[in-house]
Design a protein around this motif. Structure first.
Motif, PDB file in Angstrom:
ATOM      1  N   THR A 161      52.801  43.156  42.895  1.00 28.50           N
ATOM      2  CA  THR A 161      52.243  42.346  41.823  1.00 28.50           C
ATOM      3  C   THR A 161      50.776  42.689  41.601  1.00 28.50           C
ATOM      4  O   THR A 161      50.163  42.197  40.649  1.00 28.50           O
ATOM      5  CB  THR A 161      52.363  40.858  42.165  1.00 28.50           C
ATOM      6  OG1 THR A 161      51.825  40.628  43.468  1.00 28.50           O
ATOM      7  CG2 THR A 161      53.817  40.419  42.170  1.00 28.50           C
ATOM      8  N   VAL A 162      50.222  43.512  42.464  1.00 26.88           N
ATOM      9  CA  VAL A 162      48.859  44.010  42.313  1.00 26.88           C
ATOM     10  C   VAL A 162      48.931  45.512  42.045  1.00 26.88           C
ATOM     11  O   VAL A 162      49.494  46.263  42.836  1.00 26.88           O
ATOM     12  CB  VAL A 162      48.017  43.735  43.580  1.00 26.88           C
ATOM     13  CG1 VAL A 162      46.660  44.393  43.473  1.00 26.88           C
ATOM     14  CG2 VAL A 162      47.871  42.238  43.790  1.00 26.88           C
ATOM     15  N   LEU A 163      48.372  45.946  40.927  1.00 26.15           N
ATOM     16  CA  LEU A 163      48.477  47.355  40.545  1.00 26.15           C
ATOM     17  C   LEU A 163      47.198  48.144  40.792  1.00 26.15           C
ATOM     18  O   LEU A 163      47.258  49.367  40.953  1.00 26.15           O
ATOM     19  CB  LEU A 163      48.875  47.467  39.065  1.00 26.15           C
ATOM     20  CG  LEU A 163      50.217  46.826  38.680  1.00 26.15           C
ATOM     21  CD1 LEU A 163      50.558  47.145  37.234  1.00 26.15           C
ATOM     22  CD2 LEU A 163      51.335  47.273  39.605  1.00 26.15           C
ATOM     23  N   ASP A 164      46.047  47.481  40.806  1.00 26.64           N
ATOM     24  CA  ASP A 164      44.777  48.177  41.018  1.00 26.64           C
ATOM     25  C   ASP A 164      44.158  47.765  42.349  1.00 26.64           C
ATOM     26  O   ASP A 164      44.402  46.662  42.856  1.00 26.64           O
ATOM     27  CB  ASP A 164      43.796  47.858  39.880  1.00 26.64           C
ATOM     28  CG  ASP A 164      44.283  48.372  38.538  1.00 26.64           C
ATOM     29  OD1 ASP A 164      44.406  49.596  38.387  1.00 26.64           O
ATOM     30  OD2 ASP A 164      44.561  47.532  37.652  1.00 26.64           O
ATOM     31  N   THR A 165      43.335  48.637  42.895  1.00 25.98           N
ATOM     32  CA  THR A 165      42.687  48.353  44.169  1.00 25.98           C
ATOM     33  C   THR A 165      41.856  47.082  44.070  1.00 25.98           C
ATOM     34  O   THR A 165      41.047  46.919  43.148  1.00 25.98           O
ATOM     35  CB  THR A 165      41.790  49.522  44.596  1.00 25.98           C
ATOM     36  OG1 THR A 165      42.584  50.714  44.703  1.00 25.98           O
ATOM     37  CG2 THR A 165      41.136  49.234  45.943  1.00 25.98           C
ATOM     38  N   ARG A 166      42.073  46.178  44.999  1.00 25.23           N
ATOM     39  CA  ARG A 166      41.279  44.952  45.088  1.00 25.23           C
ATOM     40  C   ARG A 166      40.228  45.161  46.179  1.00 25.23           C
ATOM     41  O   ARG A 166      40.561  45.391  47.340  1.00 25.23           O
ATOM     42  CB  ARG A 166      42.147  43.753  45.438  1.00 25.23           C
ATOM     43  CG  ARG A 166      43.247  43.441  44.435  1.00 25.23           C
ATOM     44  CD  ARG A 166      42.688  42.946  43.125  1.00 25.23           C
ATOM     45  NE  ARG A 166      42.331  44.046  42.226  1.00 25.23           N
ATOM     46  CZ  ARG A 166      41.594  43.926  41.145  1.00 25.23           C
ATOM     47  NH1 ARG A 166      41.089  42.749  40.828  1.00 25.23           N
ATOM     48  NH2 ARG A 166      41.317  44.968  40.397  1.00 25.23           N
ATOM     49  N   TYR A 221      50.466  36.925  34.461  1.00 24.20           N
ATOM     50  CA  TYR A 221      50.646  38.370  34.318  1.00 24.20           C
ATOM     51  C   TYR A 221      50.178  38.859  32.949  1.00 24.20           C
ATOM     52  O   TYR A 221      49.664  39.972  32.814  1.00 24.20           O
ATOM     53  CB  TYR A 221      52.116  38.733  34.530  1.00 24.20           C
ATOM     54  CG  TYR A 221      52.405  40.210  34.375  1.00 24.20           C
ATOM     55  CD1 TYR A 221      52.144  41.094  35.407  1.00 24.20           C
ATOM     56  CD2 TYR A 221      52.930  40.711  33.192  1.00 24.20           C
ATOM     57  CE1 TYR A 221      52.402  42.450  35.267  1.00 24.20           C
ATOM     58  CE2 TYR A 221      53.194  42.056  33.041  1.00 24.20           C
ATOM     59  CZ  TYR A 221      52.924  42.925  34.085  1.00 24.20           C
ATOM     60  OH  TYR A 221      53.173  44.266  33.934  1.00 24.20           O
ATOM     61  N   LEU A 222      50.330  38.029  31.939  1.00 22.35           N
ATOM     62  CA  LEU A 222      49.948  38.428  30.581  1.00 22.35           C
ATOM     63  C   LEU A 222      48.605  37.847  30.143  1.00 22.35           C
ATOM     64  O   LEU A 222      47.863  38.506  29.399  1.00 22.35           O
ATOM     65  CB  LEU A 222      51.030  37.995  29.586  1.00 22.35           C
ATOM     66  CG  LEU A 222      52.372  38.722  29.653  1.00 22.35           C
ATOM     67  CD1 LEU A 222      53.338  38.131  28.642  1.00 22.35           C
ATOM     68  CD2 LEU A 222      52.199  40.215  29.402  1.00 22.35           C
ATOM     69  N   PHE A 223      48.280  36.634  30.581  1.00 23.15           N
ATOM     70  CA  PHE A 223      47.177  35.932  29.932  1.00 23.15           C
ATOM     71  C   PHE A 223      46.058  35.471  30.862  1.00 23.15           C
ATOM     72  O   PHE A 223      45.089  34.896  30.381  1.00 23.15           O
ATOM     73  CB  PHE A 223      47.729  34.713  29.175  1.00 23.15           C
ATOM     74  CG  PHE A 223      48.778  35.072  28.153  1.00 23.15           C
ATOM     75  CD1 PHE A 223      48.455  35.864  27.066  1.00 23.15           C
ATOM     76  CD2 PHE A 223      50.083  34.645  28.289  1.00 23.15           C
ATOM     77  CE1 PHE A 223      49.409  36.204  26.124  1.00 23.15           C
ATOM     78  CE2 PHE A 223      51.049  34.976  27.355  1.00 23.15           C
ATOM     79  CZ  PHE A 223      50.711  35.766  26.270  1.00 23.15           C
ATOM     80  N   SER A 224      46.143  35.689  32.147  1.00 25.29           N
ATOM     81  CA  SER A 224      45.050  35.281  33.027  1.00 25.29           C
ATOM     82  C   SER A 224      43.969  36.361  33.074  1.00 25.29           C
ATOM     83  O   SER A 224      44.146  37.477  32.563  1.00 25.29           O
ATOM     84  CB  SER A 224      45.566  35.013  34.442  1.00 25.29           C
ATOM     85  OG  SER A 224      45.912  36.227  35.085  1.00 25.29           O
ATOM     86  N   GLU A 225      42.872  36.038  33.705  1.00 23.71           N
ATOM     87  CA  GLU A 225      41.774  36.995  33.808  1.00 23.71           C
ATOM     88  C   GLU A 225      42.162  38.211  34.634  1.00 23.71           C
ATOM     89  O   GLU A 225      41.825  39.344  34.292  1.00 23.71           O
ATOM     90  CB  GLU A 225      40.554  36.304  34.422  1.00 23.71           C
ATOM     91  CG  GLU A 225      39.324  37.211  34.527  1.00 23.71           C
ATOM     92  CD  GLU A 225      38.126  36.487  35.103  1.00 23.71           C
ATOM     93  OE1 GLU A 225      37.126  37.144  35.412  1.00 23.71           O
ATOM     94  OE2 GLU A 225      38.202  35.244  35.253  1.00 23.71           O
ATOM     95  N   GLU A 226      42.905  37.993  35.728  1.00 22.23           N
ATOM     96  CA  GLU A 226      43.285  39.099  36.609  1.00 22.23           C
ATOM     97  C   GLU A 226      44.555  39.814  36.150  1.00 22.23           C
ATOM     98  O   GLU A 226      44.816  40.938  36.559  1.00 22.23           O
ATOM     99  CB  GLU A 226      43.474  38.580  38.038  1.00 22.23           C
ATOM    100  CG  GLU A 226      42.212  38.019  38.665  1.00 22.23           C
ATOM    101  CD  GLU A 226      41.159  39.093  38.876  1.00 22.23           C
ATOM    102  OE1 GLU A 226      41.538  40.257  39.109  1.00 22.23           O
ATOM    103  OE2 GLU A 226      39.964  38.775  38.782  1.00 22.23           O
ATOM    104  N   ARG A 227      45.378  39.133  35.383  1.00 19.47           N
ATOM    105  CA  ARG A 227      46.609  39.684  34.827  1.00 19.47           C
ATOM    106  C   ARG A 227      47.467  40.390  35.882  1.00 19.47           C
ATOM    107  O   ARG A 227      47.920  39.773  36.831  1.00 19.47           O
ATOM    108  CB  ARG A 227      46.280  40.616  33.656  1.00 19.47           C
ATOM    109  CG  ARG A 227      45.664  39.897  32.457  1.00 19.47           C
ATOM    110  CD  ARG A 227      45.777  40.732  31.192  1.00 19.47           C
ATOM    111  NE  ARG A 227      47.158  41.036  30.893  1.00 19.47           N
ATOM    112  CZ  ARG A 227      47.533  41.995  30.048  1.00 19.47           C
ATOM    113  NH1 ARG A 227      46.625  42.755  29.438  1.00 19.47           N
ATOM    114  NH2 ARG A 227      48.813  42.208  29.812  1.00 19.47           N
TER     115      ARG A 227
END
Length: 742
Positions: A726-731, A89-95
């Motif tokens: 856990t997903v905030l933006d459109t995938r 959530y903090l440090f991955s590429e997709e966060r």
């Protein structure tokens, strides 16, 4: 009959191999999400069905799945690790947009083969990416330090054995230790054409230091295996006895106990069963010194659907009579990469109850576990107890009690570090149901004492002692049975003395009141740990109008300078069915309790404020509108003054619109839009807006087959709690799935 059964299984495996095997080892095969078959084959057959029970019964399910993102066609991409609340959530590429695509193909076959009127063979075969695993050979590799740091006084090798699974065509991430005691976190290494890519991994000694300490892992060959067998057991069933010899069995077949302390298979529903624990022997590291052996538990060995990948092998037997019941089981766990002949540990348990006395039931219980280091016994833990209960006043009142002892012996392979400890545990409970002045009453008083070293081998109290995080909110949607059972913790754990009281009144004239209190102190010293008080009520003001209220207070020990870490929550809400086609939901909350995630990921994070905790307000509104039988809309709004709230059960700030349409002839279409605002800790608390669009089109091809097309993702769906967001933006991903049963 047996040839027919083998033929059916072989045909199913052959079909599955066509779907999965072509690309599974290389990391490009298809996969799919399939809801698991609900338990074993139906066991509630009536007498007529029993007359034909000698016939082989085969059933199963299948799923074909493909995805498309950007310019890529995705045949397989599934990883339960992406569903966890973790560092990503903090440090991955997709966060904040990390999610499990859950794209994979699967064929599942279950079969019951009667051998006689009492003996049966049960088998379960699943062909999907998790059936394709592999390992590298174990290699000892040197570690190296940078030029600015003097080398250690001796070589510091680390043994590496990579573990591969096909669901994401990568190796499994785990932590390994070097001879000095440094820890190296192996990443998920890409596997292609049967070889894992080379990687350089830093140790923890490097963290925050002006030097480096690394191990260079060369490209290693993966020896691949195909393990589709999930259950293979010989079952026996009579009126008085039942039993099973199993080469493989799932955790649903493990026994559990009903004693007051729940010494066998106690754990919260989302936690791996204690039957799955593994023994990690102690080691004497030349830089950090001796570290005791310990029992470990892996929360991530699961399919995308949540099914555990660890299996059991052993035997189970149960006996029952009018006054007597007994059951026993010994079963060793086996993980996806373990050789069948290898046994890391062997747990066992036995439970006996006798109800031959009027209104009195007596019981005894025993559990144990051997842990191995190579071929030697390195640990032996055991627990034993006696318990009893008595029913009074026409079963209106029940008193129960238990006394138990637990003993552990660890590091037996290293006598100089041998650890032997034992301790006691006690439990007493008084509960009853009655109707006083036409008022239904349920009440319970309980007291539990456990010594600091009370550590039964098949019971886990860590996650059942505390209230569920989401239980501090008011909810109007129904929860699952498991969620409701563990909604309120009991405070019980080793080193604790816990007293609790539970009182439910009603319903009386549409009012229900629930009061709960527990006091927890250290069992050895009497030091105060916590007081928890909860009062909640439901009030059915009218047929259409339901009110709920909640008061929650958590009293904790004062910090230095008498700073209070206490928290409280006060909430009120209602659900009002304005008409048959319009309903309104409103919830107000004021609290000083802050979310555990993401602040709890690392000790050094300071996302939440320090105590004394300042109060903040939350508001949740929802409007459901169904203008036509085939059309439904919903609008939802959440305002949270704590801007870092990150997940649905933490009530993050968002506004959303939902729509669902029953188009007829088996077609259903839904679309969701959500706009959320969340502060970014890594951007000094700046608040960013996020737009997310998700849509789903479903077609019921038949009662047993479904075609589904999805665009985007809302995150993880938890039954009873809904989408976790856990997903905030459109995938921008399209997923096509065809599922069915046979």
């Amino acid at each position: 009959m047996r040839r027919k059964f083998i033929g059916c299984c072989a045909a199913a495996c052959g079909a599955a191999a066509m779907f999965v095997a072509a690309d599974a080892y290389a990391g490009s095969a298809g996969g799919a999400v399939t809801p698991p078959i609900a338990g074993r084959l139906s066991e509630d057959a009536d007498a007529a069905e029993a007359a034909v029970a000698r016939r082989v019964t085969v059933e199963g399910s299948y799923r074909l799945n493909v995805g498309y993102a950007g310019e890529d066609l995705i045949w397989k991409d599934a990883n339960y690790l992406l569903q966890e609340k973790s560092w990503r959530y903090l440090f991955s590429e997709e966060r904040e947009n990390t999610f499990d695509p859950a794209i994979y193909n699967q064929v599942q076959v279950l079969a019951d083969v009667p051998l006689s009127s009492i003996f049966f063979i049960y088998t379960k075969i699943i062909v999907d990416p998790w059936a394709f695993t592999g390992t590298s050979a174990a290699v000892s590799l040197p570690t190296w330090y940078g030029a600015t740091q003097a080398t250690l006084p001796q070589e510091d090798p680390v043994e590496v054995r990579l573990k591969y699974w096909s669901n994401n065509s990568r190796t499994y991430p785990e932590i390994i230790r070097s001879a000095s005691g440094d820890a190296f976190a192996l990443p998920e290494i890409k596997v292609s054409d049967g070889y894992a890519a080379a990687a350089s991994v830093a140790g923890t000694f490097e963290s925050g230091k002006p030097w480096v300490h690394r191990v260079d892992i060369p490209s290693l060959k993966i020896e691949e295996e195909f393990k589709p067998l999930r259950a293979l057991q010989l079952d026996m069933e009579t009126d008085e006895y039942s039993g099973s010899l199993f080469a493989y069995a799932e955790v649903a077949d493990a026994i559990y106990s009903d004693d007051p302390l729940r010494l066998i298979n106690r754990h919260i529903f989302w936690e791996p069963s204690p039957w799955f624990d593994r023994w990690q022997p102690g080691r004497d590291y030349f830089a950090t010194g001796w570290e005791d052996g310990q029992w470990t538990r892996d929360f991530t060995l699961r399919r995308s659907t949540g099914e555990w990948l660890t299996l059991l092998r052993g035997a189970r037997i149960e006996g029952r009579g009018s006054d007597f019941a007994a059951k026993a089981m010994f079963a060793a766990p086996i993980d996806p990469w373990e050789n069948y002949s290898t046994v890391n540990n062997l747990p066992g348990a036995m439970r006996v109850t006798y109800a031959g006395f009027e209104q009195v039931t007596l019981g005894s219980i025993y559990s144990c576990r051997w842990g191995y280091d190579g071929g030697s016994v390195d640990a032996f833990d055991q627990a034993a107890g006696i318990d009893g209960s008595i029913r009074l006043w026409d079963d209106a009142l029940t008193a129960s009690a238990q006394a138990a002892a637990a003993r552990l012996e660890r590091n037996k392979s290293a006598p100089q570090f041998l650890r032997q400890e034992q301790d006691l545990g006690y439990a007493a409970r008084l509960s009853g149901k009655s109707a006083m002045f036409d008022l239904p009453v349920e009440a319970a008083l309980a007291y539990t004492w456990m010594g600091e070293n009370f550590d039964p081998p098949l019971a886990s109290y860590r996650y059942t002692r505390d209230d569920a995080l989401w239980s501090r909110h008011i909810w109007f949607q129904p929860h699952t049975e498991d969620e409701e059972r563990f909604r309120i913790g009991d405070g019980i754990d080793a080193g604790r003395a816990t007293a609790g009281a539970d009182l439910s009144l009603g319903p009386l004239e549409e009012v229900m009141l629930h009061l709960y209190f527990r006091n927890v102190n250290a069992s050895e010293t009497g030091k105060f740990v916590e007081n928890i008080f909860r009062a909640e009520t439901d009030y059915q003001l009218s047929e259409a109008w339901l009110w709920k209220a909640l008061i929650l207070y958590k009293d904790r020990p004062a910090l230095p300078a008498l700073v209070s870490p206490d928290t409280y929550t006060v909430a009120v809400g209602w659900h009002y069915a304005v008409t048959d086609w319009l309903s309104w939901q409103e919830i107000f909350e004021r609290t000083t309790e802050y979310p555990v995630f993401p602040d709890g990921l690392y000790p050094w994070l300071d996302i939440n404020p320090a105590p004394p905790y300042p109060p903040y307000n939350l508001l949740k509104s929802r409007l459901d509108w169904k203008p036509l039988d085939w059309m439904a809309y919903a609008a939802e709004y959440v305002h949270n003054e704590f801007k870092y709230a990150a997940l649905y059960d933490d009530w993050l700030n968002y506004a959303g619109l939902e729509s669902a349409f029953d188009l007829g002839n088996g077609w259903h279409w839904g679309i969701v839009y959500r706009y959320s605002r969340v502060a970014d800790y890594l951007a000094s608390g700046k608040v960013f807006g996020h737009h997310n669009v998700y849509s789903e089109l479903r077609y019921a091809v038949s009662p047993d087959a479904m075609l589904r097309v999805e665009y985007g993702s809302l995150g993880n769906y938890v039954e009873g709690l809904g989408w976790q967001m856990t997903v905030l933006d459109t995938r921008h991903i399209i997923r096509l799935a065809y599922t069915g049963k046979f």
